[in-house]
Scaffold this active site. Structure first.
Site, PDB file in Angstrom:
ATOM      1  N   VAL A  13       0.814  -1.219   0.000  1.00  0.00           N
ATOM      2  CA  VAL A  13       0.000   0.000   0.000  1.00  0.00           C
ATOM      3  C   VAL A  13       0.848   1.269   0.000  1.00  0.00           C
ATOM      4  O   VAL A  13       0.300   2.373  -0.076  1.00  0.00           O
ATOM      5  CB  VAL A  13      -0.972   0.028   1.197  1.00  0.00           C
ATOM      6  N   GLY A  14       2.172   1.125   0.095  1.00  0.00           N
ATOM      7  CA  GLY A  14       3.030   2.300   0.052  1.00  0.00           C
ATOM      8  C   GLY A  14       3.649   2.691   1.383  1.00  0.00           C
ATOM      9  O   GLY A  14       4.104   3.830   1.535  1.00  0.00           O
ATOM     10  N   LYS A  15       3.714   1.758   2.334  1.00  0.00           N
ATOM     11  CA  LYS A  15       4.280   2.086   3.651  1.00  0.00           C
ATOM     12  C   LYS A  15       5.727   2.562   3.555  1.00  0.00           C
ATOM     13  O   LYS A  15       6.108   3.525   4.222  1.00  0.00           O
ATOM     14  CB  LYS A  15       4.242   0.866   4.575  1.00  0.00           C
ATOM     15  N   THR A  16       6.527   1.872   2.745  1.00  0.00           N
ATOM     16  CA  THR A  16       7.941   2.230   2.666  1.00  0.00           C
ATOM     17  C   THR A  16       8.120   3.603   2.027  1.00  0.00           C
ATOM     18  O   THR A  16       8.953   4.400   2.479  1.00  0.00           O
ATOM     19  CB  THR A  16       8.726   1.167   1.879  1.00  0.00           C
ATOM     20  N   LYS A  37      13.015  -1.189  11.224  1.00  0.00           N
ATOM     21  CA  LYS A  37      12.212  -2.225  10.576  1.00  0.00           C
ATOM     22  C   LYS A  37      12.298  -3.469  11.450  1.00  0.00           C
ATOM     23  O   LYS A  37      13.290  -4.204  11.417  1.00  0.00           O
ATOM     24  CB  LYS A  37      12.753  -2.524   9.168  1.00  0.00           C
ATOM     25  N   GLU A 109       8.559   1.048  10.916  1.00  0.00           N
ATOM     26  CA  GLU A 109       7.747   0.565   9.794  1.00  0.00           C
ATOM     27  C   GLU A 109       7.365  -0.893  10.006  1.00  0.00           C
ATOM     28  O   GLU A 109       8.228  -1.769  10.122  1.00  0.00           O
ATOM     29  CB  GLU A 109       8.490   0.706   8.469  1.00  0.00           C
ATOM     30  N   GLY A 110       6.071  -1.150  10.032  1.00  0.00           N
ATOM     31  CA  GLY A 110       5.579  -2.499  10.242  1.00  0.00           C
ATOM     32  C   GLY A 110       5.669  -3.358   8.995  1.00  0.00           C
ATOM     33  O   GLY A 110       6.151  -2.935   7.940  1.00  0.00           O
ATOM     34  N   SER A 171      -0.383   5.705  -2.503  1.00  0.00           N
ATOM     35  CA  SER A 171      -0.113   5.777  -3.944  1.00  0.00           C
ATOM     36  C   SER A 171      -1.333   6.356  -4.653  1.00  0.00           C
ATOM     37  O   SER A 171      -2.353   5.676  -4.808  1.00  0.00           O
ATOM     38  CB  SER A 171       0.205   4.378  -4.494  1.00  0.00           C
TER      39      SER A 171
END
Length: 240
Positions: A13-16, A37, A109-110, A171
């Site tokens: 989904v664009g977490k990074t 991380k 960040e999961g 995104s």
């Protein structure tokens, strides 16, 4: 906002990209930024993972990866298959707290969503966030189905005593469809929190300067950006 947990409504989904964008803005404002991380899955030893992407886009921020599992599975399943020890909330919280002593902003960040299991005891990123007393930023998809996933994520977070400051669309396409345009108005309602940004699709293909410019345009002043949710909603509504 010294420690912020970044979770998603699912994988991809664009977490990074969102994590890197927040890190880039923090670094540009002179803040000392670290990105943690807890569990990297689906990446072999020696291969670049999410943290390498964050550094490529945001610049020289401190990074720390606690576990790496080669199979593209949940951290619990990947740990079970690989025989590598699981990572738990206490270890995650300790690492984030340690990073916080030398940095102004720590981003955690999961992997996947908020309730993806890290170990056989049922521990999740939500448990780590609770142990840290950290806010949880929700990164959501733009399209159909995102409202339910966002509402579920926010409801679980609230039920566990976690604060959700807002939601970011990870995104946003150049040509959004009707569902995406309508979701701009409905996502904050589903999250019970404001829309704090929308990053353009393909932002990860930018060079560092271009990425920073788009991060600034796509994220709220809450992160040091210039994103205006009212104007974004108005523009989306005009296209429906």
């Amino acid at each position: 906002m010294s420690i912020l947990v970044v979770t998603g409504t699912g994988t991809g989904v664009g977490k990074t990209a969102v994590t890197a964008a927040i890190a880039a803005l923090g670094r540009a404002s002179g803040r000392r930024v670290a990105v943690l991380k807890p569990a990297q899955t689906g990446v072999a030893p020696g291969e670049p993972g999410d943290l390498a992407e964050v550094v490529r886009l945001a610049g020289e921020v401190t990074t720390r990866e606690l576990r790496r599992y080669p199979d593209p599975l949940s951290p619990e399943a990947a740990a079970r298959r690989s025989g590598i020890p699981v990572v738990g909330p206490a270890e995650i919280a300790a690492a984030a707290t340690e990073l916080g002593t030398a940095h102004d902003l720590v981003l955690v960040e999961g992997a996947g969503g908020l309730l993806v299991r890290f170990g056989p005891d049922g521990s999740t990123l939500a448990d780590a966030a609770w142990a840290l007393g950290a806010a949880v930023l929700v990164v959501a998809e733009a399209g159909l189905g995102t409202l339910n996933a966002t509402a579920l994520t926010a409801e679980v977070a609230t039920a566990r005593g976690l604060h959700v400051p807002g939601v970011v669309i990870g995104s946003w396409p150049a040509e959004p469809d009707l569902a995406m345009l309508c979701n701009v108005v409905d996502l904050p309602v589903a999250a019970g929190a404001p829309l704090l940004g929308a990053l353009p699709a393909g932002i990860g293909g930018q060079d560092r300067a271009g990425f920073l410019a788009r991060a600034r345009a796509g994220l709220s002043p809450w992160f040091g950006g210039e994103f205006d949710p009212e104007r974004f909603e108005k523009e989306a509504s005009a296209r429906t």
